[in-house]
Design a protein around this motif. Structure first.
Motif, PDB file in Angstrom:
ATOM      1  N   ARG A  76       0.826  -1.207   0.000  1.00  7.11           N
ATOM      2  CA  ARG A  76       0.000   0.000   0.000  1.00  7.11           C
ATOM      3  C   ARG A  76       0.854   1.247   0.000  1.00  7.11           C
ATOM      4  N   ASP A  77       1.931   1.224   0.807  1.00  2.00           N
ATOM      5  CA  ASP A  77       2.805   2.392   0.885  1.00  2.00           C
ATOM      6  C   ASP A  77       3.444   2.689  -0.462  1.00  2.00           C
ATOM      7  N   ASN A  78       3.875   1.632  -1.175  1.00  3.30           N
ATOM      8  CA  ASN A  78       4.462   1.839  -2.488  1.00  3.30           C
ATOM      9  C   ASN A  78       3.446   2.443  -3.452  1.00  3.30           C
ATOM     10  N   LEU A  79       2.200   1.932  -3.397  1.00 10.47           N
ATOM     11  CA  LEU A  79       1.158   2.479  -4.248  1.00 10.47           C
ATOM     12  C   LEU A  79       0.846   3.912  -3.847  1.00 10.47           C
ATOM     13  N   LEU A  80       0.853   4.182  -2.553  1.00  7.91           N
ATOM     14  CA  LEU A  80       0.581   5.525  -2.055  1.00  7.91           C
ATOM     15  C   LEU A  80       1.662   6.491  -2.528  1.00  7.91           C
ATOM     16  N   MET A 147      18.825   5.634   4.854  1.00  8.26           N
ATOM     17  CA  MET A 147      18.231   4.541   5.619  1.00  8.26           C
ATOM     18  C   MET A 147      18.653   4.628   7.078  1.00  8.26           C
ATOM     19  N   LYS A 148      17.868   4.013   7.943  1.00 10.45           N
ATOM     20  CA  LYS A 148      18.263   3.887   9.339  1.00 10.45           C
ATOM     21  C   LYS A 148      19.581   3.120   9.382  1.00 10.45           C
ATOM     22  N   LYS A 149      20.472   3.506  10.294  1.00 13.20           N
ATOM     23  CA  LYS A 149      21.845   3.003  10.276  1.00 13.20           C
ATOM     24  C   LYS A 149      21.942   1.476  10.342  1.00 13.20           C
ATOM     25  N   LYS A 150      21.106   0.861  11.141  1.00 12.50           N
ATOM     26  CA  LYS A 150      21.168  -0.595  11.273  1.00 12.50           C
ATOM     27  C   LYS A 150      20.842  -1.272   9.943  1.00 12.50           C
ATOM     28  N   THR A 151      19.790  -0.796   9.304  1.00 10.13           N
ATOM     29  CA  THR A 151      19.394  -1.346   8.010  1.00 10.13           C
ATOM     30  C   THR A 151      20.449  -1.052   6.960  1.00 10.13           C
ATOM     31  N   GLN A 152      20.944   0.170   6.981  1.00  9.72           N
ATOM     32  CA  GLN A 152      21.965   0.583   6.012  1.00  9.72           C
ATOM     33  C   GLN A 152      23.201  -0.303   6.104  1.00  9.72           C
ATOM     34  N   GLN A 153      23.683  -0.537   7.322  1.00  4.41           N
ATOM     35  CA  GLN A 153      24.891  -1.328   7.499  1.00  4.41           C
ATOM     36  C   GLN A 153      24.699  -2.777   7.064  1.00  4.41           C
ATOM     37  N   ILE A 201      12.645  10.483  -0.608  1.00  5.54           N
ATOM     38  CA  ILE A 201      11.250  10.697  -0.239  1.00  5.54           C
ATOM     39  C   ILE A 201      11.008   9.966   1.076  1.00  5.54           C
ATOM     40  N   PHE A 202      10.390  10.663   2.036  1.00  6.16           N
ATOM     41  CA  PHE A 202      10.181  10.095   3.370  1.00  6.16           C
ATOM     42  C   PHE A 202       8.699   9.885   3.664  1.00  6.16           C
ATOM     43  N   SER A 203       8.416   8.877   4.503  1.00  4.99           N
ATOM     44  CA  SER A 203       7.055   8.628   4.969  1.00  4.99           C
ATOM     45  C   SER A 203       6.800   9.454   6.228  1.00  4.99           C
ATOM     46  N   TRP A 204       5.594   9.333   6.757  1.00  4.48           N
ATOM     47  CA  TRP A 204       5.242  10.060   7.979  1.00  4.48           C
ATOM     48  C   TRP A 204       6.087   9.606   9.168  1.00  4.48           C
ATOM     49  N   GLU A 205       6.700   8.412   9.056  1.00  9.17           N
ATOM     50  CA  GLU A 205       7.558   7.903  10.121  1.00  9.17           C
ATOM     51  C   GLU A 205       8.993   8.401   9.993  1.00  9.17           C
ATOM     52  N   SER A 241       6.957  13.940   0.006  1.00  5.88           N
ATOM     53  CA  SER A 241       7.074  13.496   1.403  1.00  5.88           C
ATOM     54  C   SER A 241       5.985  14.114   2.267  1.00  5.88           C
ATOM     55  N   LYS A 242       5.714  15.392   2.062  1.00  2.00           N
ATOM     56  CA  LYS A 242       4.662  16.063   2.839  1.00  2.00           C
ATOM     57  C   LYS A 242       3.293  15.475   2.534  1.00  2.00           C
ATOM     58  N   GLU A 243       3.088  15.061   1.281  1.00  2.00           N
ATOM     59  CA  GLU A 243       1.830  14.402   0.909  1.00  2.00           C
ATOM     60  C   GLU A 243       1.668  13.080   1.667  1.00  2.00           C
ATOM     61  N   LEU A 244       2.800  12.473   2.025  1.00  2.00           N
ATOM     62  CA  LEU A 244       2.781  11.204   2.757  1.00  2.00           C
ATOM     63  C   LEU A 244       2.727  11.414   4.277  1.00  2.00           C
ATOM     64  N   GLY A 245       2.654  12.673   4.714  1.00  2.00           N
ATOM     65  CA  GLY A 245       2.551  12.964   6.136  1.00  2.00           C
ATOM     66  C   GLY A 245       3.850  13.294   6.817  1.00  2.00           C
ATOM     67  N   TRP A 246       4.931  13.412   6.031  1.00  2.00           N
ATOM     68  CA  TRP A 246       6.243  13.703   6.601  1.00  2.00           C
ATOM     69  C   TRP A 246       6.310  15.157   7.037  1.00  2.00           C
ATOM     70  N   VAL A 247       6.958  15.380   8.169  1.00  2.00           N
ATOM     71  CA  VAL A 247       7.165  16.746   8.679  1.00  2.00           C
ATOM     72  C   VAL A 247       8.661  17.002   8.674  1.00  2.00           C
TER      73      VAL A 247
END
Length: 250
Positions: A76-80, A147-153, A201-205, A241-247
């Motif tokens: 859903r997020d990808n489609l969004l 990416m978050k550092k853990k995922t990136q590494q 591009i960032f999500s609301w999280e 990103s703002k459309e996705l709720g990112w601040v």
């Protein structure tokens, strides 16, 4: 279809919660599907091991796991992202007169899921569905850098193991520069003779979920244009990103 896969899917659809029932015992599933209880136990245990089914330790009953919800939400997020990005991609194409791409991460790769082609760039266009390692090209590197550092590494370790990153120190320095600037530029990394400019591009999280990039022939995109494209690409990425709720952090 494999018989094991068929039975597993049948079990997953059988234990869908309803108003009367949220959890199922192996015996109930066995009776419902007319499958030997030993087989039911084995398959449900395997599905539980991989996170698709949750086993209540107190009742010994099974229900669908939230992992399935996460899988559905990822689609859903990808489609969004795509739906929100399309009109902004169109605007960016008109401003730059070059092709604009939307890339999403999947595992250690980046996948082009949408492209708005500029008329003069049709012969340069990359195909939708094209998959390349996150260590190659601006559209991928800008995702990896944010990416978050853990995922990136973990991704970097995998790519090193696959022989995709030869000089880790140099690559790490490049990622830090991309993270700091919020923009990535590459020359001829996916297609010879092209330049690509990308922003995350960032999500609301505040999680990087995609990148938007402008790509065209180096012969058309020179210094002054590059600076202009950088500003417009970053602006487009923030708008999506703002459309996705990112601040945007202050």
């Amino acid at each position: 279809m494999s018989e094991v896969i068929r039975k597993s899917i049948t079990m997953l659809t059988t234990i869908i919660p309803n108003e009367d029932k949220e959890e199922w015992s192996a015996t109930e599933v066995s009776r419902q599907l007319d499958i030997p209880i030993q087989t039911v136990h084995r398959l449900l245990s395997s599905l539980s091991e991989y996170g698709f089914v949750f086993k209540n330790k107190e009742t010994k009953k099974f229900r669908l796991s939230l992992t399935l919800m996460q899988l559905g939400l990822s689609i859903r997020d990808n489609l969004l992202v795509r739906n929100n990005a399309l009109p902004i991609m169109e605007k960016l194409k008109k401003k730059t007169m070059e092709s604009v791409y939307l890339t999403v991460p999947e595992g250690n790769d980046g996948v082009f899921i949408e492209c708005i082609n500029a008329d003069l760039s049709l012969k340069d266009a990359e195909p939708i569905g094209m998959r390349t390692q996150l260590s190659i090209g601006a559209s991928n590197k800008v995702i990896l850098a944010h990416m978050k550092k853990k995922t990136q590494q973990q991704v970097i370790r995998d790519l090193i193991g696959q022989g995709q990153i030869e000089d880790y120190k140099r690559f790490d320095t490049e990622l830090k520069q991309i993270e700091e600037s919020g923009i990535a530029i590459s020359f001829g990394e996916t297609t010879k003779g092209t330049v690509s400019i990308a922003a995350p591009i960032f999500s609301w999280e505040d999680k990087v979920v995609a990148s938007i990039s402008v790509e065209g022939m180096e012969s058309r995109i020179r210094d002054q244009k590059i600076r202009y494209f950088m500003c417009e690409t970053q602006r487009a990425a923030e708008e999506i990103s703002k459309e996705l709720g990112w601040v945007k952090p202050k």
